[in-house]
Design a protein around this motif. Structure first.
Motif, mmCIF file in Angstrom:
data_model
loop_
_atom_site.group_PDB
_atom_site.id
_atom_site.type_symbol
_atom_site.label_atom_id
_atom_site.label_comp_id
_atom_site.label_asym_id
_atom_site.label_seq_id
_atom_site.Cartn_x
_atom_site.Cartn_y
_atom_site.Cartn_z
ATOM 1 N N TYR A 26 0.999 -1.507 0.301
ATOM 2 C CA TYR A 26 0.002 0.559 0.406
ATOM 3 C C TYR A 26 1.035 0.862 -0.342
ATOM 4 O O TYR A 26 0.308 2.308 0.046
ATOM 5 C CB TYR A 26 -1.170 0.292 1.526
ATOM 6 C CG TYR A 26 -0.500 0.276 2.361
ATOM 7 C CD1 TYR A 26 -0.277 -0.366 3.896
ATOM 8 C CD2 TYR A 26 -0.049 0.973 3.890
ATOM 9 C CE1 TYR A 26 0.585 -0.207 4.488
ATOM 10 C CE2 TYR A 26 -0.071 1.308 4.068
ATOM 11 C CZ TYR A 26 0.654 0.750 4.780
ATOM 12 O OH TYR A 26 1.604 0.512 6.482
ATOM 13 N N GLN A 62 9.687 2.957 9.013
ATOM 14 C CA GLN A 62 8.170 3.308 9.326
ATOM 15 C C GLN A 62 7.865 3.542 10.363
ATOM 16 O O GLN A 62 8.652 4.170 11.158
ATOM 17 C CB GLN A 62 7.909 1.989 8.625
ATOM 18 C CG GLN A 62 7.844 2.070 7.561
ATOM 19 C CD GLN A 62 7.342 3.140 6.517
ATOM 20 O OE1 GLN A 62 5.448 3.251 6.784
ATOM 21 N NE2 GLN A 62 7.123 3.566 5.093
ATOM 22 N N SER A 63 7.091 2.285 11.486
ATOM 23 C CA SER A 63 7.006 2.777 12.609
ATOM 24 C C SER A 63 7.465 2.709 13.735
ATOM 25 O O SER A 63 7.647 2.268 14.902
ATOM 26 C CB SER A 63 5.840 1.449 13.333
ATOM 27 O OG SER A 63 4.601 1.988 12.646
ATOM 28 N N ASN A 113 -1.217 3.702 14.756
ATOM 29 C CA ASN A 113 -0.798 5.144 14.160
ATOM 30 C C ASN A 113 -1.746 6.392 14.763
ATOM 31 O O ASN A 113 -0.533 6.912 15.112
ATOM 32 C CB ASN A 113 -1.680 4.752 12.965
ATOM 33 C CG ASN A 113 -0.608 4.125 11.634
ATOM 34 O OD1 ASN A 113 0.165 3.116 12.222
ATOM 35 N ND2 ASN A 113 -1.142 3.847 10.944
ATOM 36 N N GLU A 157 3.576 8.163 1.597
ATOM 37 C CA GLU A 157 2.723 8.277 2.528
ATOM 38 C C GLU A 157 1.949 9.345 2.434
ATOM 39 O O GLU A 157 0.287 9.167 3.093
ATOM 40 C CB GLU A 157 3.586 8.563 3.900
ATOM 41 C CG GLU A 157 4.859 7.659 3.932
ATOM 42 C CD GLU A 157 4.416 6.603 4.865
ATOM 43 O OE1 GLU A 157 3.278 6.328 5.520
ATOM 44 O OE2 GLU A 157 5.280 5.967 5.134
ATOM 45 N N ASN A 164 -5.026 7.187 7.457
ATOM 46 C CA ASN A 164 -4.727 8.465 8.697
ATOM 47 C C ASN A 164 -4.872 9.943 8.825
ATOM 48 O O ASN A 164 -4.740 9.874 9.061
ATOM 49 C CB ASN A 164 -2.964 8.374 8.228
ATOM 50 C CG ASN A 164 -1.939 6.866 8.555
ATOM 51 O OD1 ASN A 164 -2.217 6.048 9.092
ATOM 52 N ND2 ASN A 164 -0.745 6.480 7.994
ATOM 53 N N TYR A 188 4.200 13.295 10.310
ATOM 54 C CA TYR A 188 3.401 11.899 10.838
ATOM 55 C C TYR A 188 3.785 10.993 9.511
ATOM 56 O O TYR A 188 5.071 9.887 9.727
ATOM 57 C CB TYR A 188 1.866 10.986 10.741
ATOM 58 C CG TYR A 188 2.336 10.104 10.886
ATOM 59 C CD1 TYR A 188 2.239 9.264 12.573
ATOM 60 C CD2 TYR A 188 1.471 9.082 9.848
ATOM 61 C CE1 TYR A 188 2.322 7.604 12.305
ATOM 62 C CE2 TYR A 188 1.347 7.918 9.623
ATOM 63 C CZ TYR A 188 2.103 7.439 11.008
ATOM 64 O OH TYR A 188 1.481 5.882 11.114
ATOM 65 N N TYR A 239 2.323 -4.630 16.241
ATOM 66 C CA TYR A 239 0.652 -4.879 15.694
ATOM 67 C C TYR A 239 0.764 -6.131 17.099
ATOM 68 O O TYR A 239 0.623 -5.945 17.880
ATOM 69 C CB TYR A 239 1.336 -4.870 14.837
ATOM 70 C CG TYR A 239 2.091 -4.368 13.709
ATOM 71 C CD1 TYR A 239 1.999 -3.043 13.178
ATOM 72 C CD2 TYR A 239 2.997 -5.176 12.886
ATOM 73 C CE1 TYR A 239 2.713 -2.145 12.598
ATOM 74 C CE2 TYR A 239 3.605 -4.016 11.992
ATOM 75 C CZ TYR A 239 3.844 -2.533 12.338
ATOM 76 O OH TYR A 239 4.282 -1.905 11.189
ATOM 77 N N VAL A 257 6.400 -1.486 8.517
ATOM 78 C CA VAL A 257 5.776 -1.938 7.540
ATOM 79 C C VAL A 257 7.279 -2.135 6.562
ATOM 80 O O VAL A 257 7.056 -2.986 5.390
ATOM 81 C CB VAL A 257 4.812 -1.495 6.813
ATOM 82 C CG1 VAL A 257 3.541 -2.320 7.861
ATOM 83 C CG2 VAL A 257 4.714 -0.321 6.670
HETATM 84 N N1 GLU Z 1 3.204 4.451 7.309
HETATM 85 C C1 GLU Z 1 2.835 3.514 7.729
HETATM 86 C C2 GLU Z 1 1.106 3.877 8.006
HETATM 87 O O1 GLU Z 1 1.009 5.018 8.189
HETATM 88 C C3 GLU Z 1 3.269 3.209 8.990
HETATM 89 C C4 GLU Z 1 2.658 1.392 9.289
HETATM 90 C C5 GLU Z 1 4.351 1.006 9.989
HETATM 91 O O2 GLU Z 1 5.143 0.608 9.897
HETATM 92 O O3 GLU Z 1 2.924 0.770 11.097
HETATM 93 O O4 GLU Z 1 0.679 3.069 7.132
#
Ligand code: GLU
Length: 303
Positions: A26, A62-63, A113, A157, A164, A188, A239, A257
Motif C-alpha cells: 500500500y 516506518q513505525s 497510528n 505516504e 491516517n 507523521y 502490531y 512495515v
Molecule cells: N506509514 C505507515 C502507515 O501509516 C506506518 C505503518 C507501520 O510501519 O506500522 O500506515
C-alpha cells in the motif's frame, strides 16, 4: 558469546523464509524494494557491533520511528502523555478507525497510528519543527552518521495516507489533537519515511539497553523512561502479534512495515533485523524467525 558465529548461523537458517510473505504494497516505494534482502546486527552495550547480510543498507524504518517519538514526548511531557494515549495492546489493526470511535478518541497505545499522531501533536506543541526534533534525537542517540528522510516514501505516504487523514480528523473531532490535523499529518508522514540501516538503528536504540545512555555515553532518557518505553514495546510493539513475540522471542521489540524489527535485551544488546516481506500481521517474516533464533541460541531473553 560468539555473536559473529550465531549471526552467520541465523542468516543461513532463515534463508528459506527470505522473500516469503508480502511487502507493504500500500506504500508503492516499499513494494519495489528487492524481496531478497536480509540483514541483521547485534550491538552490545559495550558498543561492539556484529553484522551479517545487508546490515548496512538503509531502508524505510516506518513505525520503528514511533519509539523515538514516544521517548521524546515522555521527555517533554512526563506522565502527562498518558492522559492522551493509553498503553494497552490494541488487539486491532494498527490503523483501525473503529477502535478510536468506540474509545472516544483516546488511542490504545502510542505505537498504533492514532497514538503516534497524538504523540506528534504533543511534540509539535512544544516545538514547531517537531519532526526535526525527532531527527535530532535520533542523531543524538545514535551519533554515528546523519540520518534523513526518504523523499519518495514521504511523498507516497502523503499520496496514499487517506486512513491516517481520517484518524487525525477523528482525533481532532474528539478534542485529542491540539494542532491542525494537516500539520500533524505532515509530521507523521515524515516520521514514517526516516531511512536507516540495521547498524544505525541498533546504535540509536542503544539507550534502551543501557538504562538511558546513548551510543556515545550521553544520557538521553532516564532509567524510569527506559523501563516504560521497553514495557510498551513488549506489549504493543509488534502490531497484533505481541503475544506471539513474547512467546517466541521474549524481548521488547518494535517493527515497521518496511520489514525492520529492533529488539532490546536490557543490559546486554540491541538486535536489529531487516527483511522486507511481512507476515499477515505486518511483521517481517524472516526477521521474526531471526530474532527467535537469536534468543534461542544465546539463551538470553527477559524471561
Ligand atoms: N506509514 C505507515 C502507515 O501509516 C506506518 C505503518 C507501520 O510501519 O506500522 O500506515
Amino acid at each position: 558469546m560468539d555473536y559473529a558465529r550465531i549471526l552467520r548461523e541465523i542468516a543461513e537458517e532463515v534463508r528459506p523464509l527470505v522473500g516469503q510473505g508480502r511487502a507493504a504494497e500500500y506504500i508503492p516505494p516499499l513494494a519495489r524494494v528487492p524481496r531478497d534482502r536480509f540483514g541483521m546486527v547485534v550491538r552490545t552495550v559495550d558498543g561492539e557491533v556484529f553484522a551479517v547480510g545487508d546490515a548496512g543498507e538503509r531502508f524505510s524504518i516506518q513505525s520503528i520511528a514511533k519509539v523515538f517519538g514516544l521517548t521524546l514526548a515522555m521527555r517533554l511531557e512526563g506522565d502527562a502523555v498518558w492522559k492522551r494515549v493509553g498503553r494497552e495492546p490494541s488487539g486491532s489493526a494498527f490503523n483501525s478507525l473503529v477502535q478510536l470511535e468506540v474509545e472516544h478518541g483516546i488511542p490504545r497505545n502510542p505505537f498504533i497510528n492514532a497514538g503516534a499522531l497524538v504523540v506528534l501533536d504533543l511534540i509539535l506543541s512544544h516545538q514547531p519543527d517537531g519532526v526535526d526534533l525527532v531527527l535530532d534525537f535520533v542523531r543524538h542517540a545514535g551519533a554515528e552518521s546523519p540520518v534523513g528522510y526518504d523523499a519518495a516514501v514521504a511523498a507516497a505516504e502523503r499520496a496514499t495516507g487517506h486512513r491516517n487523514r481520517a484518524l487525525a480528523h477523528f482525533l481532532k473531532s474528539f478534542g485529542n489533537l491540539g494542532n491542525d490535523p494537516d500539520r500533524v499529518l505532515d509530521a507523521y508522514f515524515l516520521l514514517c519515511s526516516i531511512s536507516m540501516s540495521c547498524a544505525e538503528i541498533a546504535a540509536a536504540f542503544q539507550y534502551l539497553a543501557t538504562g538511558g545512555l546513548s551510543a556515545t555515553g550521553e544520557r538521553v532518557a532516564t532509567e524510569r523512561q527506559v523501563k516504560r518505553v521497553n514495557a510498551v514495546m513488549l506489549t504493543c510493539g509488534v502490531y497484533d502479534e505481541a503475544g506471539d513475540y513474547a512467546y517466541r522471542v521474549g524481548l521488547p521489540a518494535k517493527s515497521g512495515v518496511g520489514g525492520g524489527v529492533v529488539a532490546v535485551m536490557p543490559g546486554r544488546f540491541v538486535a536489529t533485523v531487516w527483511s522486507p516481506c511481512l507476515s499477515e500481521k505486518g511483521n517481517s517474516l524472516a526477521g521474526t524467525m531471526a530474532l527467535e533464533l537469536l534468543t534461542t541460541k544465546t539463551a538470553l531473553s527477559i524471561f
